[in-house]
Design a protein around this motif. Structure first.
Motif, PDB file in Angstrom:
ATOM      1  N   TYR A   1     -27.075  10.376  11.410  1.00 49.79           N
ATOM      2  CA  TYR A   1     -25.870  10.030  12.150  1.00 49.79           C
ATOM      3  C   TYR A   1     -24.737  10.977  11.786  1.00 49.79           C
ATOM      4  CZ  TYR A   1     -24.406   7.952   7.751  1.00 49.79           C
ATOM      5  OH  TYR A   1     -24.066   7.771   6.445  1.00 49.79           O
TER       6      TYR A   1
ATOM      7  N   LEU B   1     -19.878   7.340  25.755  1.00 49.46           N
ATOM      8  CA  LEU B   1     -20.647   7.600  24.545  1.00 49.46           C
ATOM      9  C   LEU B   1     -20.556   6.351  23.688  1.00 49.46           C
ATOM     10  CD1 LEU B   1     -22.162   9.993  23.230  1.00 49.46           C
ATOM     11  CD2 LEU B   1     -20.017  10.656  22.175  1.00 49.46           C
ATOM     12  N   LYS B   2     -21.677   5.869  23.173  1.00 54.92           N
ATOM     13  CA  LYS B   2     -21.704   4.614  22.425  1.00 54.92           C
ATOM     14  C   LYS B   2     -21.770   4.863  20.930  1.00 54.92           C
ATOM     15  CE  LYS B   2     -22.275   0.146  21.934  1.00 54.92           C
ATOM     16  NZ  LYS B   2     -21.115  -0.462  21.385  1.00 54.92           N
TER      17      LYS B   2
ATOM     18  N   TYR C   1     -22.251   8.130  15.044  1.00 53.81           N
ATOM     19  CA  TYR C   1     -23.066   8.431  16.218  1.00 53.81           C
ATOM     20  C   TYR C   1     -24.434   8.928  15.781  1.00 53.81           C
ATOM     21  CZ  TYR C   1     -18.599   8.070  18.494  1.00 53.81           C
ATOM     22  OH  TYR C   1     -17.406   7.593  18.934  1.00 53.81           O
TER      23      TYR C   1
ATOM     24  N   GLN D   1     -28.893  10.594  19.998  1.00 52.46           N
ATOM     25  CA  GLN D   1     -28.011  10.194  21.107  1.00 52.46           C
ATOM     26  C   GLN D   1     -27.067  11.344  21.474  1.00 52.46           C
ATOM     27  OE1 GLN D   1     -25.090   7.293  20.023  1.00 52.46           O
ATOM     28  NE2 GLN D   1     -24.391   6.997  22.117  1.00 52.46           N
TER      29      GLN D   1
ATOM     30  N   GLN E   1     -29.013  14.159  23.233  1.00 51.06           N
ATOM     31  CA  GLN E   1     -29.298  13.792  24.622  1.00 51.06           C
ATOM     32  C   GLN E   1     -28.033  13.905  25.476  1.00 51.06           C
ATOM     33  OE1 GLN E   1     -30.552   9.737  25.204  1.00 51.06           O
ATOM     34  NE2 GLN E   1     -31.408  10.182  27.211  1.00 51.06           N
TER      35      GLN E   1
END
Length: 69
Positions: free
Chosen positions: A8, A34-35, A47, A51, A54
Motif C-alpha cells: 500500500y 479512487l477508493k 491505497y 488498485q 489499475q
C-alpha cells in the motif's frame, strides 16, 4: 518510485506514483474516483498498489507541474 515489496501507499506516495498533487488524490477519494482504505488507529488514508496500477492504466492522468508560472 520503488514499489518492491510494498502493498500500500500513503497519499503522498500515491500522488508521486500517479504524478499528481496529493490534494488531487484526496479530491478523487472524496468524489469516489479512487477508493482509499483507512488505518484503524489513526484514520489515515492508504491505497493498495494494485488498485493504483489499475487506475493509472485505465485513466490518463495529467502530470502535476511543480514549476507553474
Amino acid at each position: 518510485m520503488q514499489l518492491k515489496g510494498k502493498k500500500y501507499l500513503t497519499v503522498k506516495e500515491a500522488a508521486i506514483f500517479l504524478g499528481v498533487n496529493p490534494q488531487t488524490i484526496r479530491s478523487w477519494d472524496k468524489r469516489g474516483k479512487l477508493k482509499a482504505s483507512r488505518n484503524k488507529s489513526n484514520r489515515y488514508r492508504f491505497y493498495l498498489v494494485p488498485q493504483l496500477q489499475q487506475f493509472k492504466e485505465s485513466h490518463k492522468v495529467r502530470k502535476y507541474n511543480k514549476t507553474r508560472p
